[in-house]
Motif scaffolding. Structure first.
Motif, PDB file in Angstrom:
ATOM      1  N   MET A  32     -17.731   2.727   8.913  1.00 16.55           N
ATOM      2  CA  MET A  32     -18.389   3.102  10.137  1.00 16.55           C
ATOM      3  C   MET A  32     -17.971   2.132  11.242  1.00 16.55           C
ATOM      4  O   MET A  32     -17.935   0.936  11.026  1.00 16.55           O
ATOM      5  N   LEU A  33     -17.642   2.683  12.394  1.00 15.91           N
ATOM      6  CA  LEU A  33     -17.266   1.852  13.537  1.00 15.91           C
ATOM      7  C   LEU A  33     -18.489   1.162  14.122  1.00 15.91           C
ATOM      8  O   LEU A  33     -19.546   1.763  14.256  1.00 15.91           O
ATOM      9  N   SER A  34     -18.321  -0.084  14.475  1.00 15.61           N
ATOM     10  CA  SER A  34     -19.395  -0.769  15.187  1.00 15.61           C
ATOM     11  C   SER A  34     -19.272  -0.429  16.669  1.00 15.61           C
ATOM     12  O   SER A  34     -18.223   0.031  17.137  1.00 15.61           O
ATOM     13  N   VAL A  35     -20.331  -0.641  17.387  1.00 20.73           N
ATOM     14  CA  VAL A  35     -20.300  -0.379  18.827  1.00 20.73           C
ATOM     15  C   VAL A  35     -19.232  -1.247  19.479  1.00 20.73           C
ATOM     16  O   VAL A  35     -18.469  -0.789  20.329  1.00 20.73           O
ATOM     17  N   LYS A  36     -19.153  -2.505  19.066  1.00 17.44           N
ATOM     18  CA  LYS A  36     -18.165  -3.410  19.651  1.00 17.44           C
ATOM     19  C   LYS A  36     -16.755  -2.904  19.392  1.00 17.44           C
ATOM     20  O   LYS A  36     -15.915  -2.895  20.286  1.00 17.44           O
ATOM     21  N   SER A  37     -16.467  -2.449  18.174  1.00 15.92           N
ATOM     22  CA  SER A  37     -15.140  -1.917  17.854  1.00 15.92           C
ATOM     23  C   SER A  37     -14.823  -0.684  18.690  1.00 15.92           C
ATOM     24  O   SER A  37     -13.706  -0.520  19.171  1.00 15.92           O
ATOM     25  N   LEU A  38     -15.809   0.170  18.862  1.00 11.15           N
ATOM     26  CA  LEU A  38     -15.611   1.373  19.665  1.00 11.15           C
ATOM     27  C   LEU A  38     -15.304   1.025  21.110  1.00 11.15           C
ATOM     28  O   LEU A  38     -14.356   1.541  21.699  1.00 11.15           O
ATOM     29  N   ILE A  39     -16.085   0.108  21.677  1.00 12.49           N
ATOM     30  CA  ILE A  39     -15.860  -0.308  23.062  1.00 12.49           C
ATOM     31  C   ILE A  39     -14.482  -0.936  23.220  1.00 12.49           C
ATOM     32  O   ILE A  39     -13.758  -0.651  24.175  1.00 12.49           O
ATOM     33  N   GLU A  40     -14.106  -1.783  22.287  1.00 14.08           N
ATOM     34  CA  GLU A  40     -12.785  -2.423  22.357  1.00 14.08           C
ATOM     35  C   GLU A  40     -11.667  -1.390  22.230  1.00 14.08           C
ATOM     36  O   GLU A  40     -10.651  -1.488  22.900  1.00 14.08           O
ATOM     37  N   SER A  41     -11.848  -0.380  21.387  1.00 17.73           N
ATOM     38  CA  SER A  41     -10.781   0.599  21.179  1.00 17.73           C
ATOM     39  C   SER A  41     -10.574   1.513  22.377  1.00 17.73           C
ATOM     40  O   SER A  41      -9.462   1.939  22.648  1.00 17.73           O
ATOM     41  N   ILE A  42     -11.652   1.807  23.122  1.00 15.81           N
ATOM     42  CA  ILE A  42     -11.475   2.679  24.283  1.00 15.81           C
ATOM     43  C   ILE A  42     -11.423   1.906  25.589  1.00 15.81           C
ATOM     44  O   ILE A  42     -11.182   2.476  26.637  1.00 15.81           O
ATOM     45  N   GLY A  43     -11.628   0.594  25.508  1.00 14.17           N
ATOM     46  CA  GLY A  43     -11.412  -0.284  26.656  1.00 14.17           C
ATOM     47  C   GLY A  43     -12.394  -0.124  27.798  1.00 14.17           C
ATOM     48  O   GLY A  43     -11.991  -0.141  28.949  1.00 14.17           O
ATOM     49  N   ILE A  44     -13.659   0.046  27.483  1.00 10.14           N
ATOM     50  CA  ILE A  44     -14.648   0.145  28.552  1.00 10.14           C
ATOM     51  C   ILE A  44     -15.713  -0.917  28.385  1.00 10.14           C
ATOM     52  O   ILE A  44     -15.830  -1.543  27.348  1.00 10.14           O
ATOM     53  N   GLY A  45     -16.488  -1.074  29.407  1.00  6.94           N
ATOM     54  CA  GLY A  45     -17.663  -1.923  29.344  1.00  6.94           C
ATOM     55  C   GLY A  45     -18.878  -1.029  29.403  1.00  6.94           C
ATOM     56  O   GLY A  45     -18.847   0.111  28.966  1.00  6.94           O
ATOM     57  N   GLY A  46     -19.932  -1.519  29.986  1.00  3.25           N
ATOM     58  CA  GLY A  46     -21.152  -0.742  30.085  1.00  3.25           C
ATOM     59  C   GLY A  46     -21.551  -0.544  31.523  1.00  3.25           C
ATOM     60  O   GLY A  46     -21.144  -1.282  32.408  1.00  3.25           O
ATOM     61  N   VAL A  47     -22.369   0.463  31.737  1.00  8.46           N
ATOM     62  CA  VAL A  47     -22.908   0.735  33.059  1.00  8.46           C
ATOM     63  C   VAL A  47     -24.416   0.806  32.922  1.00  8.46           C
ATOM     64  O   VAL A  47     -24.936   1.403  31.981  1.00  8.46           O
ATOM     65  N   SER A  48     -25.098   0.190  33.850  1.00  6.74           N
ATOM     66  CA  SER A  48     -26.553   0.141  33.814  1.00  6.74           C
ATOM     67  C   SER A  48     -27.112   0.479  35.181  1.00  6.74           C
ATOM     68  O   SER A  48     -26.481   0.224  36.205  1.00  6.74           O
ATOM     69  N   SER A  49     -28.296   1.022  35.175  1.00 10.53           N
ATOM     70  CA  SER A  49     -29.055   1.171  36.407  1.00 10.53           C
ATOM     71  C   SER A  49     -29.313  -0.224  36.966  1.00 10.53           C
ATOM     72  O   SER A  49     -29.266  -1.208  36.237  1.00 10.53           O
ATOM     73  N   ASN A  50     -29.615  -0.310  38.252  1.00 10.22           N
ATOM     74  CA  ASN A  50     -29.920  -1.622  38.824  1.00 10.22           C
ATOM     75  C   ASN A  50     -31.399  -1.970  38.735  1.00 10.22           C
ATOM     76  O   ASN A  50     -31.831  -2.987  39.257  1.00 10.22           O
ATOM     77  N   LEU A  51     -32.179  -1.145  38.030  1.00  9.37           N
ATOM     78  CA  LEU A  51     -33.582  -1.478  37.799  1.00  9.37           C
ATOM     79  C   LEU A  51     -33.668  -2.690  36.875  1.00  9.37           C
ATOM     80  O   LEU A  51     -32.847  -2.854  35.969  1.00  9.37           O
TER      81      LEU A  51
END
Length: 50
Positions: free
Chosen positions: A1-20
């Motif tokens: 099973m892929l970890s979230v970190k592995s998935l993010i690294e493989s597709i080369g993105i970061g995260g986006v959050s609301s400014n709340l």
């Protein structure tokens, strides 16, 4: 099973959050744990539709 970190690294993105505050605080925890950039964007804030 892929970890979230592995998935993010493989597709080369970061995260986006609301400014709340609560969303930004959660994003900062994710950023610290995964070492990925997190960006805030007021366009994805919650709204009350009713």
């Amino acid at each position: 099973m892929l970890s979230v970190k592995s998935l993010i690294e493989s597709i080369g993105i970061g995260g986006v959050s609301s400014n709340l505050t609560r969303a930004r605080q959660t994003a900062e925890i994710i950023q610290q744990c995964l070492g990925v950039p997190v960006f805030t964007d007021e366009r994805i804030r919650e709204i009350n539709c009713c």
